[in-house]
Structures are given as C-alpha cells and as structure tokens.
Design an enzyme around this catalytic site. Sequence first.
Site, PDB file in Angstrom:
ATOM      1  CG  HIS A  70      -2.173  -0.832   0.858  1.00  0.00           C
ATOM      2  ND1 HIS A  70      -3.292  -0.500   1.203  1.00  0.00           N
ATOM      3  CD2 HIS A  70      -2.340  -1.784   0.384  1.00  0.00           C
ATOM      4  CE1 HIS A  70      -4.371  -1.112   0.907  1.00  0.00           C
ATOM      5  NE2 HIS A  70      -3.610  -2.257   0.308  1.00  0.00           N
ATOM      6  N   GLY A  76       5.388   5.895  -5.247  1.00  0.00           N
ATOM      7  CA  GLY A  76       6.339   5.173  -5.009  1.00  0.00           C
ATOM      8  C   GLY A  76       6.509   4.567  -3.520  1.00  0.00           C
ATOM      9  CG  ASP A  78       7.209   7.608  -0.691  1.00  0.00           C
ATOM     10  OD1 ASP A  78       6.162   6.792  -0.120  1.00  0.00           O
ATOM     11  OD2 ASP A  78       6.770   8.623  -1.427  1.00  0.00           O
ATOM     12  CB  SER A  80       4.655   8.670   1.587  1.00  0.00           C
ATOM     13  OG  SER A  80       4.149   7.849   0.785  1.00  0.00           O
ATOM     14  CB  THR A 144       7.320 -24.907   3.300  1.00  0.00           C
ATOM     15  OG1 THR A 144       7.470 -25.918   2.770  1.00  0.00           O
ATOM     16  CG2 THR A 144       8.656 -24.327   4.165  1.00  0.00           C
ATOM     17  CG  ASP A 203       9.556 -28.118  -0.001  1.00  0.00           C
ATOM     18  OD1 ASP A 203       8.554 -27.610   0.518  1.00  0.00           O
ATOM     19  OD2 ASP A 203       9.297 -29.433  -0.298  1.00  0.00           O
TER      20      ASP A 203
END
Length: 223
Positions: A70, A76, A78, A80, A144, A203
């Site tokens: 999100h 970008g 960043d 923010s 896993t 794996d």
Amino acid sequence: MSQLTSFLLVLSLCAFAPLCFSSKTKGGYLYPQFYDHSCPKVQEIVRSVLAKAVAKEARMAASILRLHFHDCFVQGCDASLLLDSSGSIVSEKGSNPNRNSVRGFEVLDEIKSALEKECPCTVSFADLLAIAARESTVLVGSHTIGNARCTNFRQRLYNQSGNGQPDYTLDQSYAAQLKIRCPKSGGDQNLFFLDYVSPTKFDNYHYKNILASKGLLNLIKFF
Ligand SMILES: *[C@@H]1O[C@H](CO)[C@@H](O)[C@H](O)[C@H]1NC(C)=O
C-alpha cells in the site's frame, strides 16, 4: 552565507548524493548489499523483531507485506504511508483505503528503534519497510514446515463467510480429508501439517499447494 556559497554547497551535496542512490551495477539503483558496511546487521535485526511479532500473531507477516504494498501507491515506495494526518492534510495513512485497515505500524516502530540503537541515522524508513516486507515473505514461506491446529482453519471447512458454507477455494477432496480429524466441534487441538506434501522439508511446496487450492491456512484472507 552568500547565494553563491549556498549554491556551491547544494551542488557538492548533490555530487555526493549519488553515492547513496546509485548501484554498483550499471543501470539499477537499488541493490541488496547497500547496508553491508553501514549497518551489516540490518537484516538480522529486522528478522528477529518480525519473528517475535509473528510468533505473537501469525497474521502480522501478511500485514507487513500489505503495508509495504500500500505504501507503494501514491508516488512510490517511500514510506509516506507512515505519516500521520495533520491539520486539514489527510495523509496516506488516514486515507480511506488505509484508515483502520493497514496495520503493523507498531512493529515497524520497534524495528526502527532497534536499528537506531545499532546504527543511528542510517537505515531509512522506506528501506526498512522494503526489507521487512521481504523478511515477511520468508516468514510466510516458512509455513512450508510445521503444523496448524484444527481451530485455526475449521472455519474454512464449515462456515467460511458466516453463511454455513465451506470455503470453495479449498480443494474439496483435501477438505474432506481434513474434516475427518477436524470435525464441526471438538478436536480443536488436533494438529495438521501445513504443507501436506513435504511437511518437514523447507521447500516451495507451500506455494505449490496454495496454487493447487490445497493451502491449509487461508493466507489470502489476511491481506
Ligand atoms: C456460521 O457463522 C455465523 C457467523 O459467525 C453464525 O452466526 C452461524 O450460526 C454459523 N453457522 C453454522 C452452521 O455454524
């Protein structure tokens, strides 16, 4: 300071800035070894705080992944998303898609303060988020191996959305097998392999099982 001096100062700062952003390899700007010298323990610290948080609440690994995802919206990745709203300015954190939904901020704060202790003013919040998201993927992948209790996934077998119907995204023959030892009531503590194909091997069957609709826990739900 004269205008010229400050201009030169800015210029020289800019000249050094690429050190922080450029990659040793041509073309790319990000590389995983960035903190190898300035904060060599960064990964270890992030992982240990995360592991503690995830042990307390398994959902947290997925929450951190989602938070990173999100954050990348609106110009970008960043960090923010971490800013609080202020006055009449609604921050990303306070915007509708995120308010009361994005979670895990307290875990990031804990990671940040651990990092500040180890290497002050070095690791940016944006990088911290990216590293934490990567480490979370590892932790989710660690499903896993290990077990889950019947009570952790019973809902999927009998009453996924509260309407008395099972989760049909789960392979129904696999579901039938699970029901034998995970009845509608009782058997809460019965253990099941998280990865029924290779329960003790680290794996990528965890992911293959999910693709085959045979993932034991409903991880998608966590996002
Ligand atoms: C399914 O869940 C809903 C909501 O939690 C509950 O009201 C309902 O009684 C459940 N139905 C069955 C068959 O257990």
